[in-house]
Design a protein around this motif. Structure first.
Motif: not given
Length: 393
Positions: A66-78, A154-159
């Motif tokens: 549950d990453v709802t309240n974690l900062p971006p750096k701790d979520r394992g995303i790029a 997870v990769f997140l790509m915004d346009e």
């Protein structure tokens, strides 16, 4: 890689609800596009996943956490953004490795990751170049490589392709598909460009006014849209829509009738108002009606505007006494858009008879906009119609 799950996520800004009760379940390794018009909530959804925005309600899960309240750096995303934002004073190697160096990774590990990322996005031999020595597509690949070295879940790509020219965007779509196959990782991609969504994704999540309208494989969204919004948004040019009333043996539109037995669709009865939808490629000149398995009776029209596209021609037709040029807006009851072969001899301001492919006619509830049927056939028993939430295919 990781599974991503949103449970009843809502984001409100004072009196504006940007995301409303969003439920998404994205499998490990899926490529999912969030698509919709401006202001539909797709970027807010992305920011909520990234941790740039905390939801007003609901939870975000990445993997089993549950990453709802974690900062971006701790979520394992790029993330890869529309604005490439490379450091102009750093060469390609330093741009790609910047995040790793901030985290004090060993030099050997940094070199390994940078070399692997450069190989994946085809930047070999360019690591010493400066950003201003590179093309737009090369700079975008640097931004993607910078995300790859993080080895995220997870990769997140915004346009990410929005600022590239049309030809380069098509090329980069192919590059991103190759990237997905190479990394076999979960990618969430935000776009308003349905061509990107249709060509790249395993599934499309269509959003409107903060609500999820449909999440399905691209061709399911195209052939079996769940409602009028999805039917009108997915597909370019858009689906034709006509007002209709169900009769005892036909659907009556303002300018023609379509043979139809309402008993074949659960919950539909004579007198019901419906919206009839048909895509331009499912409208045919009467001269080829013999090649259509279940054509309607001939519909009389007059050609208005012709748009040659190279591999096809878009013919804007006026029905009945229609006088308004269809080039100004989407089809109405007096207008119809047809896609025809590029060698057609149809000319502007000509009378033309057309038929619709009854198998590809869609019916929508006039009050709610929900899909009623995808495909109808005539009353002679030559086939079967769809029912609510079902297809005849």
């Amino acid at each position: 890689m990781a599974r991503l799950k949103l449970e009843h996520v809502t984001k409100r800004y004072e009196d504006v609800t940007a995301v409303d009760d969003m439920n998404l379940d994205i499998e490990d390794g899926e490529f999912v596009c969030l698509v919709g018009p401006s202001g539909c909530g797709k970027s807010t959804t992305m920011e909520t996943i990234a941790g740039l925005t905390i939801p007003t309600e609901g939870k975000v899960f990445i993997g089993d956490r549950d990453v709802t309240n974690l900062p971006p750096k701790d979520r394992g995303i790029a993330m890869v953004f529309q604005n490439i934002a490379l450091f102009p004073h750093m060469d390609v190697y330093d741009n790609i490795s910047f995040g790793l160096r901030l985290r004090d990774y060993p030099k050997e590990e940094i070199d390994r990751r940078v070399e692997r990322a450069a190989d994946i996005v085809q930047l070999e031999g360019m690591l010493e170049r400066m950003p201003d020595e590179m093309s737009g597509g090369q700079r975008q690949r640097v931004a993607i490589a910078r995300a790859i070295v993080r080895e995220p879940d997870v990769f997140l790509m915004d346009e990410p392709l929005a600022n590239l020219d049309a030809k380069l965007r098509v090329h980069m779509r192919t590059e991103l598909q190759r990237l997905h196959k190479e990394l076999d990782t979960t990618i969430i991609y935000v776009t308003h460009d349905q061509a990107e969504a249709m060509t790249m994704s395993d599934r499309i999540a269509v959003l409107d006014t903060g609500e999820l309208q449909q999440i399905d494989p691209p061709l399911v969204c195209y052939n079996e849209p769940t409602n009028l919004f999805v039917a009108g948004f997915i597909g370019s040019p858009s689906m034709n829509f006509l007002n209709g009333t169900v009769g005892t043996d036909a659907i009556e539109t303002p300018n023609f009738s379509i043979e139809f037995d309402p008993a074949r669709v659960d919950g539909l009865a004579p007198g019901d108002d419906v919206t009839v939808g048909v895509r331009p490629e499912d409208v045919y000149p009467e001269s080829v009606a013999d090649d259509v398995a279940h054509p309607t009776a001939a519909i009389q029209a007059r050609s208005d505007v012709l748009e040659p596209m190279g591999d096809e021609i878009f013919a804007y037709l006026l029905l009945g006494d229609g006088e308004t040029s269809m080039s100004q807006e989407a089809a109405t009851d007096d207008q119809l858009l047809m896609s025809i072969e590029p060698d057609s001899d149809l000319r502007e301001e000509e009378a033309v008879s057309v038929v619709l492919d009854r198998r590809k006619i869609h019916l929508f509830d006039d009050a709610t906009g929900d899909a009623i049927a995808h495909g109808i056939v005539d009353v002679t028993g030559e086939g079967s119609t769809g029912t609510r939430a079902e297809s005849d295919d």
